[in-house]
Design an enzyme around this catalytic site. Sequence first.
Site, PDB file in Angstrom:
ATOM      1  N   ASN A 168       1.316 -26.977  11.729  1.00 60.47           N
ATOM      2  CA  ASN A 168       0.293 -27.409  10.767  1.00 60.47           C
ATOM      3  C   ASN A 168       0.748 -28.524   9.827  1.00 60.47           C
ATOM      4  OD1 ASN A 168       1.922 -25.570   9.462  1.00 60.47           O
ATOM      5  ND2 ASN A 168       0.282 -24.738   8.205  1.00 60.47           N
ATOM      6  N   ARG A 176      11.365 -30.064   4.684  1.00 65.19           N
ATOM      7  CA  ARG A 176      11.575 -29.028   3.658  1.00 65.19           C
ATOM      8  C   ARG A 176      12.788 -28.163   4.017  1.00 65.19           C
ATOM      9  NH1 ARG A 176       6.442 -25.489   1.837  1.00 65.19           N
ATOM     10  NH2 ARG A 176       7.002 -24.071   3.514  1.00 65.19           N
ATOM     11  N   LYS A 191      13.883 -26.901  15.637  1.00 59.51           N
ATOM     12  CA  LYS A 191      13.033 -26.537  16.785  1.00 59.51           C
ATOM     13  C   LYS A 191      11.587 -26.637  16.309  1.00 59.51           C
ATOM     14  CE  LYS A 191      10.823 -23.998  18.812  1.00 59.51           C
ATOM     15  NZ  LYS A 191       9.429 -24.417  19.056  1.00 59.51           N
ATOM     16  N   PRO A 192      10.953 -27.806  16.535  1.00 61.76           N
ATOM     17  CA  PRO A 192       9.565 -27.971  16.082  1.00 61.76           C
ATOM     18  C   PRO A 192       8.604 -27.173  16.961  1.00 61.76           C
ATOM     19  CG  PRO A 192      10.580 -30.099  16.705  1.00 61.76           C
ATOM     20  CD  PRO A 192      11.454 -29.000  17.234  1.00 61.76           C
ATOM     21  N   ALA A 193       7.360 -27.089  16.510  1.00 63.75           N
ATOM     22  CA  ALA A 193       6.336 -26.391  17.307  1.00 63.75           C
ATOM     23  C   ALA A 193       6.022 -27.199  18.558  1.00 63.75           C
ATOM     24  CB  ALA A 193       5.083 -26.213  16.470  1.00 63.75           C
ATOM     25  N   GLY A 245       6.293 -19.813  10.099  1.00 63.62           N
ATOM     26  CA  GLY A 245       5.359 -19.523  11.190  1.00 63.62           C
ATOM     27  C   GLY A 245       4.695 -18.186  10.939  1.00 63.62           C
ATOM     28  N   SER A 246       4.251 -17.571  12.011  1.00 66.20           N
ATOM     29  CA  SER A 246       3.492 -16.328  11.879  1.00 66.20           C
ATOM     30  C   SER A 246       4.400 -15.150  11.510  1.00 66.20           C
ATOM     31  CB  SER A 246       2.784 -16.014  13.201  1.00 66.20           C
ATOM     32  OG  SER A 246       3.734 -15.866  14.228  1.00 66.20           O
ATOM     33  N   GLU A 267       9.237 -18.094   5.919  1.00 68.16           N
ATOM     34  CA  GLU A 267       7.943 -18.449   5.315  1.00 68.16           C
ATOM     35  C   GLU A 267       6.883 -18.017   6.318  1.00 68.16           C
ATOM     36  OE1 GLU A 267       7.612 -19.435   2.416  1.00 68.16           O
ATOM     37  OE2 GLU A 267       9.545 -20.336   1.891  1.00 68.16           O
ATOM     38  N   ARG A 295      -7.993 -28.845   2.304  1.00 68.54           N
ATOM     39  CA  ARG A 295      -6.831 -29.665   2.636  1.00 68.54           C
ATOM     40  C   ARG A 295      -6.353 -29.238   4.019  1.00 68.54           C
ATOM     41  NH1 ARG A 295      -0.835 -29.758   1.182  1.00 68.54           N
ATOM     42  NH2 ARG A 295      -1.071 -27.523   0.964  1.00 68.54           N
ATOM     43  N   CYS A 301      -0.878 -22.172   5.289  1.00 65.85           N
ATOM     44  CA  CYS A 301      -0.652 -20.765   4.940  1.00 65.85           C
ATOM     45  C   CYS A 301      -0.988 -20.499   3.477  1.00 65.85           C
ATOM     46  CB  CYS A 301       0.766 -20.332   5.277  1.00 65.85           C
ATOM     47  SG  CYS A 301       1.982 -21.474   4.660  1.00 65.85           S
ATOM     48  N   GLU A 398      -5.705 -14.294   8.181  1.00 66.83           N
ATOM     49  CA  GLU A 398      -5.884 -15.712   7.836  1.00 66.83           C
ATOM     50  C   GLU A 398      -6.852 -16.364   8.811  1.00 66.83           C
ATOM     51  OE1 GLU A 398      -1.582 -16.898   8.278  1.00 66.83           O
ATOM     52  OE2 GLU A 398      -2.158 -18.240   6.680  1.00 66.83           O
ATOM     53  N   SER A 458       1.895 -26.726  -3.731  1.00 62.32           N
ATOM     54  CA  SER A 458       3.088 -27.275  -3.079  1.00 62.32           C
ATOM     55  C   SER A 458       3.700 -28.436  -3.863  1.00 62.32           C
ATOM     56  CB  SER A 458       2.730 -27.774  -1.681  1.00 62.32           C
ATOM     57  OG  SER A 458       2.175 -26.707  -0.942  1.00 62.32           O
TER      58      SER A 458
END
Length: 494
Positions: A168, A176, A191-193, A245-246, A267, A295, A301, A398, A458
């Site tokens: 997202n 971050r 390790k990106p999505a 992530g989830s 997170e 946004r 999240c 969510e 944020s």
Amino acid sequence: MTSLSYTPPAAGDRPAPFAIPTGLLIGDAWVDSATAARIDIINPSTGETLTAVADGGVAEGIAAVDAASAAAAGWAATPPRKRADILLACFYAMMAEQEWLAQLISLENGKALTDARGEVAYAAEFFRWYAEEAVRINGEMGIAPGGANRILVQYQPIGIALLITPWNFPAAMATRKIAPALAAGCTCILKPAEETPLTALAVAEIMRRAGVPAGVINVLNASDPGPMCSAILNDPRVRKLSFTGSTEVGRILLREAANTVVSASMELGGNAPFLVFDDADLDAAIEGAMVAKMRNAGEACTAANRFYVQREIHDRFVEKLVARMGAMTVGAGCDAATQCGAMINQASIDKIERLVADAVAKGADVRLGGKTLEREGFFYPPSVIANVQPGSDILEDEVFGPVAAIIPFDDPEDAIRLANATEYGLAAYVYSEDLKKALQIAERIECGMVAVNRGLVSDAAAPFGGMKQSGLGREGSHHGLIEYCEIKYIAVSW
Ligand code: ADP
């Protein structure tokens, strides 16, 4: 190396200065995976395939640990000022590439360009903030109560970090984690999505060009991340896991991390309540609601998931929110006019449809939208559903999309109880012109972050994170740096 003067480019006038990498970054080179397998990357605004990236596995995971390990001692010994200069160079380099990076984010994620530009600025800010923090990792010295010795406390880099990020915010969730890891003196594996790897690959190339040494950052993609991440986490050289992530995947990874007792920052999911009291400035609350809900088209999240609005102003709030959300232009991420972009994929649309159908079946009224758009790509319109009944799934789960679920309340105590009636505890929003009341309520809400009379929490300088099943640890601020440090205590007699 550090450029101290910076002029942002005019929109769209600067193409990417390099071809976006599609390989795996291991040590000093972009490489293909041993199997040569590739993962297709889809443009959610059209459903078309943009390109394909290398698909790593266990062997590449261990190769990345080797590379991070080879670079670890050198990076930990690099003077903090030099680490800070390199991070600052990353900040300027990223901001210089803001426009095409934003376009890349919009292409692979589907979000509106304005959201993507905001994300690049937010993402780059982590480099600047942690450049400033890198030279302020101070310890403590005290005297033992018995007087026999001194107590020396030092912060050391924790070791190799595995950083796993969601789709997202493909740039900001990466920086971050990377920026504090590097500031602390750790080397890392990102390790990106698998939905949105291109942004992370581009950011890694920008970092290399800005002077980050080989092996300090490594990037892996995987269509089946489980075995690869498990192998990395079970390697005793790896000492840190930071995951966004989830909650479901977070639980799996916490179990993995237990094998080698790896420090874990998590997170996870949220279910943010947005409370509007009858003494709120209604127009300000609507402005805040638009930010907190819309946004990133609700794919955050921290997104407001449940709006609890006091009865006296409830109807006017719903009416105004319907007018504002109904006026939004829905469209492809990269179209300049778009205000609400595409959802990430069909699974996301399916989930939104399921939650809305359940709420309606239990008695909610659709006041705006409420139906998937019939067009190419994955589009759900801005939607408002009012009169949502207790027990509706949308109050538990969510929605991760542009749907505002609204519930009236009479007694403020009920609103607080309902806000806390969830296993999640990430963010909450409170609107009241009575600051004393708003702060008292903010203290009682069980979550890591509360925005009072604001729609956004944020900030690179603030501790981001959740309570309860929304996570462990904090990112951003000085607290986010300490997550990548080990505390070393030395007892000294002299
Ligand atoms: P989302 O629901 O937002 O897609 P996920 O928790 O499924 O979130 O994914 C977040 C990140 O976790 C992604 O980078 C994904 O590849 C990764 N991931 C998913 N499953 C695993 C797993 N078993 N081990 C390691 N990483 C995983």
